[in-house]
Motif scaffolding. Structure first.
Motif, PDB file in Angstrom:
ATOM      1  N   GLU A  11     -23.838   0.737  23.991  1.00 33.98           N
ATOM      2  CA  GLU A  11     -22.962   1.836  23.579  1.00 33.98           C
ATOM      3  C   GLU A  11     -22.079   2.332  24.720  1.00 33.98           C
ATOM      4  O   GLU A  11     -21.213   3.166  24.515  1.00 33.98           O
ATOM      5  CB  GLU A  11     -23.817   2.993  23.050  1.00 33.98           C
ATOM      6  CG  GLU A  11     -24.666   2.615  21.836  1.00 33.98           C
ATOM      7  CD  GLU A  11     -25.644   3.706  21.458  1.00 33.98           C
ATOM      8  OE1 GLU A  11     -25.644   4.762  22.129  1.00 33.98           O
ATOM      9  OE2 GLU A  11     -26.419   3.510  20.498  1.00 33.98           O
ATOM     10  N   ARG A  12     -22.300   1.798  25.907  1.00 36.36           N
ATOM     11  CA  ARG A  12     -21.538   2.232  27.086  1.00 36.36           C
ATOM     12  C   ARG A  12     -20.952   1.024  27.806  1.00 36.36           C
ATOM     13  O   ARG A  12     -21.280   0.760  28.951  1.00 36.36           O
ATOM     14  CB  ARG A  12     -22.427   3.054  28.016  1.00 36.36           C
ATOM     15  CG  ARG A  12     -22.911   4.348  27.384  1.00 36.36           C
ATOM     16  CD  ARG A  12     -24.061   4.982  28.131  1.00 36.36           C
ATOM     17  NE  ARG A  12     -24.527   6.176  27.429  1.00 36.36           N
ATOM     18  CZ  ARG A  12     -25.374   6.160  26.407  1.00 36.36           C
ATOM     19  NH1 ARG A  12     -25.868   4.998  25.977  1.00 36.36           N
ATOM     20  NH2 ARG A  12     -25.742   7.272  25.807  1.00 36.36           N
ATOM     21  N   ASP A  62     -29.276   2.712  24.563  1.00 34.89           N
ATOM     22  CA  ASP A  62     -28.859   1.326  24.719  1.00 34.89           C
ATOM     23  C   ASP A  62     -27.515   1.240  25.445  1.00 34.89           C
ATOM     24  O   ASP A  62     -26.531   1.871  25.043  1.00 34.89           O
ATOM     25  CB  ASP A  62     -28.760   0.660  23.350  1.00 34.89           C
ATOM     26  CG  ASP A  62     -28.697  -0.859  23.434  1.00 34.89           C
ATOM     27  OD1 ASP A  62     -28.359  -1.382  24.511  1.00 34.89           O
ATOM     28  OD2 ASP A  62     -28.991  -1.519  22.420  1.00 34.89           O
ATOM     29  N   GLN A  72     -18.563   6.845  28.684  1.00 37.17           N
ATOM     30  CA  GLN A  72     -18.313   5.741  27.762  1.00 37.17           C
ATOM     31  C   GLN A  72     -18.533   4.391  28.417  1.00 37.17           C
ATOM     32  O   GLN A  72     -18.752   3.394  27.737  1.00 37.17           O
ATOM     33  CB  GLN A  72     -16.886   5.840  27.212  1.00 37.17           C
ATOM     34  CG  GLN A  72     -16.659   7.093  26.376  1.00 37.17           C
ATOM     35  CD  GLN A  72     -15.268   7.135  25.788  1.00 37.17           C
ATOM     36  OE1 GLN A  72     -14.370   6.406  26.191  1.00 37.17           O
ATOM     37  NE2 GLN A  72     -15.078   8.017  24.809  1.00 37.17           N
TER      38      GLN A  72
END
Length: 353
Positions: A295-296, A292, A342
């Motif tokens: 999350e980044r 998903d 990230q």
């Protein structure tokens, strides 16, 4: 009995493998004309990314007609549902599309322009009331408008000057945000006065007709800020016919505007958002593979794609975009290849090398 169990196990394995390898299906409700250079190129980069990522992509053009856009959405709703539907908030139609698909299993994704703060205050944001609205990806439009304005204002070299602005369609978030960025730059430069801001609706001919009446009204105007390239060319044509020498800021990636920037006819140029749709496909490709994008970088993301180009960069971009093969691997931006990232770092940097 053992043979029957083994056979069933093999069938289940094959079914699971098929499900895992099936290409995610995506439909993009493109708001532009099918022959409009910007939106046609936008689709071209998305198709290139779809090939890199293993996505089954279909594009339906709205032809800048709100009724056509809704008709295309209903066509999707009445047909075979894709895994994902990408839409824009053009003409503020986002809430209507969300309501249309609220009972479906289609994952919705806002691209290029998302619902405004006012709209979200009424119906909620992504993954709230409309649970299948997964998120959004928009360019840094306000920042681009600001950078264009600041660089254009710098051409006045601290002296009093007058500026004329051409914005896009009034009901388009991108247009609103870019103009807000210009206003921020003007707030920092009290020596430059905005004489008028008009809505050229992204069209060269409309901007030309507006400029033909506005330029004689404002003989002191020396600076022209345009939210896209087509309107800048419309103003330029009017100025040439009236013998006016003006300085221009524009935004886009057409071969015409890149060449005009190289030649010095466009003084300030912002570009980079033409791969935004391709970047969205990277995010959806990851989502389809249980990675998903929330999350980044979160469910609603702003891609810092738009930035000012110097003339050397315009030359490089013109050469690269003129090639039949874009030669850009969008798979490099996926969490599949960068599991530790990230935030997504989808950009045109490789096109400027």
């Amino acid at each position: 009995m053992i043979r029957w169990v083994l056979g069933l196990w093999l069938l289940l394995c094959c079914a699971l493998a098929s499900a895992q390898t099936r290409a995610p299906s995506v439909i993009f409700l493109n708001p532009g004309y099918s022959d409009e250079p910007f939106w046609a190129d936008y689709t071209r980069y998305m198709q290139d990314a779809a090939g890199d990522l293993g996505i089954d992509l279909k594009v339906l053009y709205g032809e800048r007609d709100p009724a056509r856009m809704l008709s295309n959405a209903r066509q999707v709703l009445d047909g075979e549902h894709p895994d994902y539907l990408i839409f824009t908030n053009e003409q503020f139609q986002g809430p209507v599309l969300l309501r249309l698909f609220e009972a479906s299993q289609v994952g919705l994704f806002a691209l290029h322009s998302t619902l405004t703060d006012e709209q979200q205050a009424l119906i909620g944001g992504s993954r709230e009331r409309h649970r299948n609205w997964l998120g959004s990806l928009v360019p840094n439009d306000e920042e681009a408008g600001y950078l264009m304005g600041r660089e254009l204002i710098a051409l006045a070299k601290g002296q009093p000057a007058e500026l004329l602005a051409f914005s896009g369609v009034k009901q388009t978030p991108s247009s609103i945000l870019r103009l807000a960025g210009l206003q921020r730059a003007l707030n920092e430069a009290p020596h430059v006065r905005l004489v008028q801001a008009v809505h050229g609706e992204w069209q060269e001919q409309r901007a030309y007709e507006q400029a033909m009446s506005l330029l004689p009204r404002y003989p002191g105007v020396s600076l022209v800020w345009s939210a896209n390239d087509a309107m800048a060319f419309g103003v330029m044509r009017a100025a040439d016919e009236q013998g006016r020498d003006l300085r221009y800021a524009a935004l886009n990636n057409s071969a015409r505007v890149l060449q005009a920037h190289i030649d010095g006819r466009i003084d300030v140029l912002a570009s980079g958002h033409f791969i935004l749709g391709a970047c969205a496909l990277v995010m959806l490709s990851d989502h389809a593979r249980d990675m998903d994008f929330i999350e980044r970088g979160g469910q609603d993301q702003v891609a810092s794609l738009l930035h000012l180009l110097d003339r050397a960069q315009s030359q490089k971009l013109l050469a690269r975009l003129g090639q039949a093969d874009i030669d850009m691997d969008f798979g490099q931006f996926s969490a599949l290849t960068q599991p530790q990232q990230q935030r997504y770092d989808c950009s045109i940097a490789s096109l400027l090398d």
